[in-house]
Design an enzyme around this catalytic site. Structure first.
Site, PDB file in Angstrom:
ATOM      1  N   ARG A  66       5.802 -12.365   9.656  1.00 41.00           N
ATOM      2  CA  ARG A  66       6.529 -11.161   9.269  1.00 41.00           C
ATOM      3  C   ARG A  66       7.833 -11.088  10.044  1.00 41.00           C
ATOM      4  O   ARG A  66       7.996 -11.709  11.090  1.00 41.00           O
ATOM      5  CB  ARG A  66       5.661  -9.930   9.544  1.00 41.00           C
ATOM      6  CG  ARG A  66       5.354  -9.761  11.022  1.00 41.00           C
ATOM      7  CD  ARG A  66       4.795  -8.376  11.391  1.00 41.00           C
ATOM      8  NE  ARG A  66       4.743  -7.454  10.321  1.00 41.00           N
ATOM      9  CZ  ARG A  66       3.631  -6.812   9.935  1.00 41.00           C
ATOM     10  NH1 ARG A  66       2.493  -7.061  10.552  1.00 41.00           N
ATOM     11  NH2 ARG A  66       3.661  -5.944   8.972  1.00 41.00           N
ATOM     12  N   LYS A 106       4.679   0.316  10.067  1.00 40.72           N
ATOM     13  CA  LYS A 106       4.570   1.599   9.382  1.00 40.72           C
ATOM     14  C   LYS A 106       4.057   2.683  10.314  1.00 40.72           C
ATOM     15  O   LYS A 106       4.486   3.828  10.233  1.00 40.72           O
ATOM     16  CB  LYS A 106       3.623   1.465   8.185  1.00 40.72           C
ATOM     17  CG  LYS A 106       4.308   0.943   6.942  1.00 40.72           C
ATOM     18  CD  LYS A 106       3.404   1.153   5.744  1.00 40.72           C
ATOM     19  CE  LYS A 106       3.780   0.222   4.604  1.00 40.72           C
ATOM     20  NZ  LYS A 106       2.749   0.196   3.562  1.00 40.72           N
ATOM     21  N   GLU A 139       0.875  -1.162   0.000  1.00 44.45           N
ATOM     22  CA  GLU A 139       0.000   0.000   0.000  1.00 44.45           C
ATOM     23  C   GLU A 139       0.920   1.222   0.000  1.00 44.45           C
ATOM     24  O   GLU A 139       1.848   1.280   0.817  1.00 44.45           O
ATOM     25  CB  GLU A 139      -0.889   0.044   1.242  1.00 44.45           C
ATOM     26  CG  GLU A 139      -1.874   1.205   1.169  1.00 44.45           C
ATOM     27  CD  GLU A 139      -2.630   1.493   2.458  1.00 44.45           C
ATOM     28  OE1 GLU A 139      -2.274   0.928   3.500  1.00 44.45           O
ATOM     29  OE2 GLU A 139      -3.573   2.310   2.400  1.00 44.45           O
TER      30      GLU A 139
END
Length: 582
Positions: free
Chosen positions: A277, A287, A50
């Site tokens: 992750r 983020k 994104e």
RNA sequence: UGCAGGAUCGGCUAAUGGUAGGCCAGAUGACUCUGGAUCAUCCAGUCCAGGUUCGAAUCCUGGUCCUGCAGCCA
């Protein structure tokens, strides 16, 4: 002039050369699918960021995985697709940086660059199809009401009063949503699944919302935007993805991923596979937190060399090869883990050791006068550029009567195992001569050592002695008159805590920021060959570490070097074991 | 207390019923014109309890612990 490092592993084949028996679980699944004849032998992956922030090393893991898998299979492809369904958070700045970072890492999406926003019309038609099938409805509940009727982890939700609207009414309302007849937030399109599902994602999830926001690509064409769950699976399907690899937190979304594709009866139904992750010690990889550090001014920007972003690592002097090797080594699995940042630094040093030319730089200069060296004499001494790689050649460095050495390389009262210079002691000056310390000059007021007097042995030119005499220590140095000034920035871990995500009550992750993560040295002296160093070029400052000429702040002839990573320092360990600095 | 996942040296990761191995970290030594690099050696593990089996990290049963999920974020 050693300003070109070796492009050592740039041509390495990205294909993993592991044997079939040690495939990670994702590659094993793909191998099974291939064996079972699925997808006509095709392997198609995608990396779907994104564009709402910069890529970090955690993304690198995913990029290496997705592009890596594609490269391992004949005809395999990996698309770059921007998941740009939420214009309130997204920006072109991010899409540009993401593209640059992926290229820099060494991967190529060729002509396979896509945007979820490219599919907005198709996605809209899929939604219409869902409505026609009686599988979606327009809901007039407010966000609060939706939340209140969703139920809890242990209690089922309640059906929306708008759940049984007719297909015709839903069709009309959805069309009017698109036409902009309704206020933001007044209505949504929801999938009609099961408000009692034990999986919260299946309790009539929202699939379209009204948002009058200018989109970075579609401008003001749309005022309704699809949600992730709806857009993602269909974008994958539209692109013919075979294996849709994502992180663990989407595990609960997989039933929904499959539900949409099944209800819409698409030709291509990708298989979603989730992996853990990356978590790296002494930093954060979220983020949200990274945004917070940037916006709060805790770092200088997304490319601050202390940031785990690819932009930050690049500016710091990391090589793509080091990052890729790291990603290959940490593996792919489903268990949460915290990888020691020392492993990343290991691969960095391993790569830089092979390719970085050696130069001499003195960070904290101590003046040394060679009393028996002719006043006006200057010699050009030969220095190899990289002992690991003779093909990198050699250069000449000037030697003269007045030199600088590192302050920490002299001790008036040397502790045990200190092999460097001390009163009466002889050491070797790298590539130059043996010198012996004869006198120490101190500032009368402060007592600080300001200058050393030494004598040199002319018979040791080049750093060799023919009489079999050996010295324990070898120091780096620069000629005072010939060296040039530089600023050096020493970096340390961004966080003092191994896992800053583990926050004690009453604290914030920012409480664990390392106050000493940046130390700026402004009176450094570097050898003259560095005058023509190119921005971004990497060097080993002999005995100190790997440094990179900062591409941003090295302006107007000012040299600013970032310490990429220090050399392994066994003296520091000994000293620490001896009980701190003497 | 719902659902979905996960537990192997200090960290990461292999072994897919048949010798628990590798890398990092740590320790020691050799070598060295970088206390770098390199080389060698050492340290150290199958969450627990039962069961199946000649044989279990792996299969079964029951526990324990950890992670994720209640955005009109992704």
């Amino acid at each position: 002039m050693p300003d070109t490092e070796k492009d050592s592993t740039a041509l390495d084949n990205p294909v993993k050369n592991e044997s079939a028996s040690s495939l990670d679980f994702i590659r094993a699944i793909i191998a099974e699918d291939l064996k079972a004849g699925k997808n006509n032998g095709r392997v198609a992956t995608r990396f779907p960021p994104e564009p709402n922030g910069y890529l970090h090393i955690g993304h690198a893991k995913s990029i290496c995985l997705n592009f890596g898998i594609a490269a391992e299979h004949p005809g395999g492809t990996c698309n770059l697709r921007f998941d740009d369904t939420n214009p309130t958070k997204e920006d072109v700045e991010y899409v540009e940086s993401i593209k640059e970072d992926i290229k820099w890492l060494g991967f190529d999406w060729g002509d396979r660059l896509f945007y979820a926003s490219d599919y907005f019309e198709q996605l809209y038609q899929y939604a219409v199809q869902l409505i026609k099938a009686g599988k979606a409805y327009v809901c007039d509940l407010s966000p609060e009401e939706i939340r209140n009727t969703r139920g809890t982890l242990t209690e089922p939700g309640q059906n929306s009063p708008y759940r049984n609207r007719s297909v015709e009414e839903n069709l009309e309302l959805f069309e009017r949503m698109r036409a902009g007849e309704f206020e933001d937030g007044s209505r949504v399109l929801r999938a009609k699944i099961d408000m009692a599902s034990p999986n919260l994602n299946m309790r009539d999830p929202t699939i379209y919302r009204i948002r009058r926001v200018t989109h970075h690509r579609t401008g003001n064409k749309w005022c309704i935007y699809p949600m992730y769950d709806f857009a993602h699976c269909l974008s994958d399907s539209i692109e013919g993805i075979t294996h849709s690899i994502c992180t663990l937190e989407f595990e609960n979304n997989r039933p929904l991923y499959d539900w949409f594709l099944n209800e819409l009866n698409v030709k291509c139904h990708p298989r979603q596979i989730e992996f853990a992750r990356l978590n790296l010690s002494h930093t954060v990889l979220s983020k949200r937190k990274l945004h917070e550090l940037v916006e709060g001014g805790y770092v200088s920007g997304w490319d601050d060399p202390r940031m785990p972003t690819l932009a930050g690592l690049r500016r710091r002097g990391y090589t793509p090869e080091a990052i890729r090797n790291f990603c290959d080594r940490i593996g792919v699995a489903k268990r949460d883990s915290l990888v020691d940042i020392a492993l990343l630094e290991y691969y960095l040093r391993e790569d830089l050791n092979k390719r970085a030319p050696r130069v001499m730089a003195v960070l904290r200069p101590l003046r040394v006068v060679i009393d028996n060296y002719p006043e006006d004499q200057v010699e050009e001494l030969v220095a190899e550029n990289n002992p690991e790689d003779p093909s990198m050649g050699s250069r000449k460095i000037p030697f003269s009567r007045i030199l600088y050495i590192e302050q920490e390389d002299f001790r008036e009262d040397p502790p045990k195992k200190f092999f460097r210079l001390a009163p009466g002691r002889e050491v070797r000056l790298k590539h130059a001569y043996y010198i012996k310390c004869t006198d120490v000059v101190k500032d009368k007021d402060s007592g600080q050592i300001v200058e050393l007097h030494c004598t040199y042995d002319p018979a040791t030119r080049g750093g060799w002695s023919s009489d079999g005499r050996d010295v324990k220590g070898t120091l780096h140095w620069v000629s005072a008159a010939h060296s040039i000034p530089a600023e050096v920035r020493l970096y340390d871990h961004l966080f003092i805590k191994e896992n800053p995500n583990e926050v004690e009550p009453g604290h914030d992750f920012k409480d664990y920021l390392n106050p000493n993560s940046l130390e700026i040295l402004t009176s450094c002296r570097v050898e003259p060959s560095l005058a023509s160093a190119k921005p971004g070029s990497r060097y080993q400052f002999l005995r100190l570490g790997y440094f990179c000429l900062d591409p941003v702040d090295s302006v107007n002839g000012l040299l600013v070097f970032n310490r990429t990573v220090g050399l392994r320092d066994s003296w520091a360990k000994i000293e620490k074991a001896q009980g701190g600095k003497g």
